[in-house]
Design a protein around this motif. Structure first.
Motif, PDB file in Angstrom:
ATOM      1  N   SER A  38     -11.868  26.056   4.575  1.00 10.09           N
ATOM      2  CA  SER A  38     -11.929  25.002   3.568  1.00 10.09           C
ATOM      3  C   SER A  38     -12.415  23.657   4.082  1.00 10.09           C
ATOM      4  O   SER A  38     -12.534  22.705   3.318  1.00 10.09           O
ATOM      5  N   GLY A  39     -12.656  23.568   5.376  1.00  5.93           N
ATOM      6  CA  GLY A  39     -13.114  22.295   5.926  1.00  5.93           C
ATOM      7  C   GLY A  39     -12.057  21.213   5.915  1.00  5.93           C
ATOM      8  O   GLY A  39     -12.369  20.017   5.897  1.00  5.93           O
ATOM      9  N   LEU A  40     -10.796  21.640   5.923  1.00  2.91           N
ATOM     10  CA  LEU A  40      -9.713  20.664   5.914  1.00  2.91           C
ATOM     11  C   LEU A  40      -8.899  20.760   7.198  1.00  2.91           C
ATOM     12  O   LEU A  40      -8.736  21.846   7.753  1.00  2.91           O
ATOM     13  N   SER A  41      -8.370  19.644   7.642  1.00  2.62           N
ATOM     14  CA  SER A  41      -7.389  19.669   8.723  1.00  2.62           C
ATOM     15  C   SER A  41      -6.012  19.865   8.102  1.00  2.62           C
ATOM     16  O   SER A  41      -5.837  19.726   6.889  1.00  2.62           O
ATOM     17  N   GLY A  42      -5.048  20.183   8.930  1.00  2.00           N
ATOM     18  CA  GLY A  42      -3.691  20.300   8.443  1.00  2.00           C
ATOM     19  C   GLY A  42      -3.227  19.004   7.804  1.00  2.00           C
ATOM     20  O   GLY A  42      -2.533  19.008   6.791  1.00  2.00           O
ATOM     21  N   ALA A  43      -3.638  17.897   8.409  1.00  2.00           N
ATOM     22  CA  ALA A  43      -3.266  16.587   7.876  1.00  2.00           C
ATOM     23  C   ALA A  43      -3.855  16.389   6.480  1.00  2.00           C
ATOM     24  O   ALA A  43      -3.163  15.964   5.554  1.00  2.00           O
ATOM     25  N   ASP A  44      -5.133  16.704   6.322  1.00  2.00           N
ATOM     26  CA  ASP A  44      -5.773  16.603   5.010  1.00  2.00           C
ATOM     27  C   ASP A  44      -4.993  17.418   3.985  1.00  2.00           C
ATOM     28  O   ASP A  44      -4.690  16.946   2.886  1.00  2.00           O
ATOM     29  N   GLN A  46      -1.956  18.531   3.958  1.00  6.96           N
ATOM     30  CA  GLN A  46      -0.631  18.019   3.652  1.00  6.96           C
ATOM     31  C   GLN A  46      -0.691  16.857   2.661  1.00  6.96           C
ATOM     32  O   GLN A  46       0.084  16.791   1.700  1.00  6.96           O
ATOM     33  N   ILE A  47      -1.626  15.957   2.896  1.00  2.00           N
ATOM     34  CA  ILE A  47      -1.780  14.815   1.997  1.00  2.00           C
ATOM     35  C   ILE A  47      -2.180  15.272   0.601  1.00  2.00           C
ATOM     36  O   ILE A  47      -1.594  14.841  -0.402  1.00  2.00           O
ATOM     37  N   LEU A  48      -3.166  16.131   0.528  1.00  2.00           N
ATOM     38  CA  LEU A  48      -3.661  16.547  -0.772  1.00  2.00           C
ATOM     39  C   LEU A  48      -2.592  17.312  -1.557  1.00  2.00           C
ATOM     40  O   LEU A  48      -2.439  17.106  -2.762  1.00  2.00           O
ATOM     41  N   VAL A  49      -1.853  18.168  -0.874  1.00  2.00           N
ATOM     42  CA  VAL A  49      -0.777  18.877  -1.548  1.00  2.00           C
ATOM     43  C   VAL A  49       0.248  17.885  -2.096  1.00  2.00           C
ATOM     44  O   VAL A  49       0.668  17.970  -3.246  1.00  2.00           O
ATOM     45  N   ALA A  50       0.613  16.933  -1.268  1.00  2.00           N
ATOM     46  CA  ALA A  50       1.609  15.946  -1.707  1.00  2.00           C
ATOM     47  C   ALA A  50       1.094  15.191  -2.934  1.00  2.00           C
ATOM     48  O   ALA A  50       1.854  14.889  -3.852  1.00  2.00           O
ATOM     49  N   LEU A  51      -0.196  14.906  -2.966  1.00  4.89           N
ATOM     50  CA  LEU A  51      -0.745  14.154  -4.092  1.00  4.89           C
ATOM     51  C   LEU A  51      -0.778  14.990  -5.377  1.00  4.89           C
ATOM     52  O   LEU A  51      -0.636  14.444  -6.472  1.00  4.89           O
ATOM     53  N   SER A  76      -2.045   5.458   7.113  1.00  4.99           N
ATOM     54  CA  SER A  76      -3.122   4.515   6.827  1.00  4.99           C
ATOM     55  C   SER A  76      -4.442   4.995   7.451  1.00  4.99           C
ATOM     56  O   SER A  76      -5.491   5.019   6.803  1.00  4.99           O
ATOM     57  N   HIS A  77      -4.379   5.381   8.706  1.00  8.32           N
ATOM     58  CA  HIS A  77      -5.576   5.901   9.380  1.00  8.32           C
ATOM     59  C   HIS A  77      -6.105   7.154   8.677  1.00  8.32           C
ATOM     60  O   HIS A  77      -7.293   7.287   8.417  1.00  8.32           O
ATOM     61  N   GLN A  78      -5.194   8.046   8.393  1.00  4.51           N
ATOM     62  CA  GLN A  78      -5.610   9.323   7.801  1.00  4.51           C
ATOM     63  C   GLN A  78      -6.257   9.093   6.441  1.00  4.51           C
ATOM     64  O   GLN A  78      -7.308   9.659   6.137  1.00  4.51           O
ATOM     65  N   VAL A  79      -5.626   8.262   5.628  1.00  9.21           N
ATOM     66  CA  VAL A  79      -6.170   7.990   4.300  1.00  9.21           C
ATOM     67  C   VAL A  79      -7.535   7.310   4.421  1.00  9.21           C
ATOM     68  O   VAL A  79      -8.460   7.612   3.670  1.00  9.21           O
ATOM     69  N   ALA A  80      -7.661   6.420   5.385  1.00  6.49           N
ATOM     70  CA  ALA A  80      -8.960   5.748   5.566  1.00  6.49           C
ATOM     71  C   ALA A  80     -10.061   6.780   5.812  1.00  6.49           C
ATOM     72  O   ALA A  80     -11.152   6.691   5.254  1.00  6.49           O
ATOM     73  N   ARG A  81      -9.768   7.767   6.628  1.00  2.00           N
ATOM     74  CA  ARG A  81     -10.773   8.811   6.883  1.00  2.00           C
ATOM     75  C   ARG A  81     -11.053   9.619   5.633  1.00  2.00           C
ATOM     76  O   ARG A  81     -12.193   9.964   5.340  1.00  2.00           O
ATOM     77  N   PRO A 106     -11.181  13.479  -8.360  1.00  2.00           N
ATOM     78  CA  PRO A 106     -11.537  14.794  -8.911  1.00  2.00           C
ATOM     79  C   PRO A 106     -12.057  15.722  -7.817  1.00  2.00           C
ATOM     80  O   PRO A 106     -11.702  16.891  -7.757  1.00  2.00           O
ATOM     81  N   GLN A 107     -12.865  15.170  -6.960  1.00  2.00           N
ATOM     82  CA  GLN A 107     -13.382  15.987  -5.861  1.00  2.00           C
ATOM     83  C   GLN A 107     -12.250  16.487  -4.966  1.00  2.00           C
ATOM     84  O   GLN A 107     -12.242  17.641  -4.528  1.00  2.00           O
ATOM     85  N   GLY A 108     -11.291  15.629  -4.740  1.00  2.00           N
ATOM     86  CA  GLY A 108     -10.131  16.017  -3.951  1.00  2.00           C
ATOM     87  C   GLY A 108      -9.378  17.166  -4.597  1.00  2.00           C
ATOM     88  O   GLY A 108      -8.939  18.096  -3.923  1.00  2.00           O
ATOM     89  N   ARG A 109      -9.275  17.098  -5.908  1.00  2.00           N
ATOM     90  CA  ARG A 109      -8.585  18.186  -6.614  1.00  2.00           C
ATOM     91  C   ARG A 109      -9.335  19.497  -6.470  1.00  2.00           C
ATOM     92  O   ARG A 109      -8.751  20.545  -6.221  1.00  2.00           O
ATOM     93  N   GLU A 110     -10.628  19.403  -6.626  1.00  2.00           N
ATOM     94  CA  GLU A 110     -11.426  20.625  -6.440  1.00  2.00           C
ATOM     95  C   GLU A 110     -11.166  21.225  -5.077  1.00  2.00           C
ATOM     96  O   GLU A 110     -10.926  22.419  -4.927  1.00  2.00           O
ATOM     97  N   VAL A 111     -11.239  20.364  -4.077  1.00  2.00           N
ATOM     98  CA  VAL A 111     -11.080  20.835  -2.710  1.00  2.00           C
ATOM     99  C   VAL A 111      -9.728  21.502  -2.493  1.00  2.00           C
ATOM    100  O   VAL A 111      -9.645  22.616  -1.958  1.00  2.00           O
ATOM    101  N   ILE A 112      -8.671  20.842  -2.940  1.00  2.00           N
ATOM    102  CA  ILE A 112      -7.350  21.397  -2.669  1.00  2.00           C
ATOM    103  C   ILE A 112      -7.084  22.646  -3.505  1.00  2.00           C
ATOM    104  O   ILE A 112      -6.440  23.588  -3.049  1.00  2.00           O
TER     105      ILE A 112
END
Lengths: 155, 155
Positions: A38-44, A46-51, A76-81, A106-112
């Motif tokens: 999916s081209g996501l890191s674990g950090a990505d 986790q954030i997207l799921v929480a959102l 803060s760093h992670q969100v900036a990326r 919306p793109q984030g939703r698609e991805v997650i």
DNA sequence: TACCGGTAGTTGATACATCATCTATCCGGT
DNA sequence: ACCGGATAGATGATGTATCAACTACCGGTA
């Protein structure tokens, strides 16, 4: 001070090493699968799921950090990326001039939504379905107990 | 193929989340304690322990990497940082011109011998002594089983 | 209103992890 | 002896984690 019984017995050490080894390997594996599929890191992830768990996909930095147990700076760093990649956005907070919201795009939703089912398959294969329901429950219980222990531990 | 039952049941998810949450928190905590008490990262600690487990405190990069389950590149970077700090050294390999040894230095021994007992105390407090011997054994067993599962899993 | 301690989030520095690529060497076949 | 694939390890780029400042704003108090 303290003279006695510091080190682990052979049995204790075996258990402890297996536990630690598992964690390291599992983390790498889950991260690699997530990245490859999916081209996501674990950090990505986790954030997207929480959102997606939150109404409007929109939450204060502070609350998000608390929810997932992160330091503010890390978030803060992670969100900036993630903002650079367009999967989340930042919104000012009207009520509190210091604060800000993180919002899933919306793109984030698609991805997650594409990533989550694939990830679950991996989690099932490597962990959940690899254990009996009893063992999984036991694992969860022991984990909870250790979490409590850590929370009650000073320092 | 496969259409059904991908996501986790409430019970499964609770266990899974506790498990993951524990690992994340525990790793951070152990790393922070190690850093505060001994000025070592988890990575440093792992390397130094592995080196004390080996005759002469001297081992080929390759073998060390295998022993602790790291990629070569990761080990190479980590050792480079540790060399700068003087806790390990690099030695050429006479039999194989491509190869090299990592050797623990006297200073490295001092450091790890001071750090290890403190670390064990933390591990005991947070994990080993926080569980009954049976639960610890169970945890070790489940971990081993999952490790096997991962090893046998393709991809 | 002006001060002031606390809070929300950011930023920069440094260490760590991962990936792709690179160099040097080894070894087997011809 | 030579060639070519494979192996040992190093290196650079990028993303991530942690720590220590730092900025801007809040809210209460004099």
């Amino acid at each position: 001070m303290s003279n006695d019984v510091p080190w682990l017995s052979a049995e204790e050490e075996r258990s402890w090493r297996a536990f630690i080894h598992l964690y390291q390997k599992l983390t790498r594996r889950l991260g690699a699968d997530l990245q490859a599929q999916s081209g996501l890191s674990g950090a990505d992830f986790q954030i997207l799921v929480a959102l997606t768990d939150v109404p409007g996909g929109r939450v204060r930095f502070q609350d998000l950090a608390e929810e997932i147990g992160w330091e503010r700076s890390r978030l803060s760093h992670q969100v900036a990326r993630m903002i650079k990649r367009g999967v989340v956005a930042r919104e000012e907070c009207a009520e509190d001039g210091r604060g800000a919201f993180v919002v899933i795009t919306p793109q984030g939703r698609e991805v997650i939504e594409a990533a989550a089912p694939k990830h679950v398959v991996t989690v099932r294969r490597l962990v959940v379905d690899a254990l009996s329901p009893e063992d999984l429950a036991t694992l969860g219980e022991i984990s909870s107990r250790l979490l409590e222990q850590m929370d009650s531990d000073p320092r």
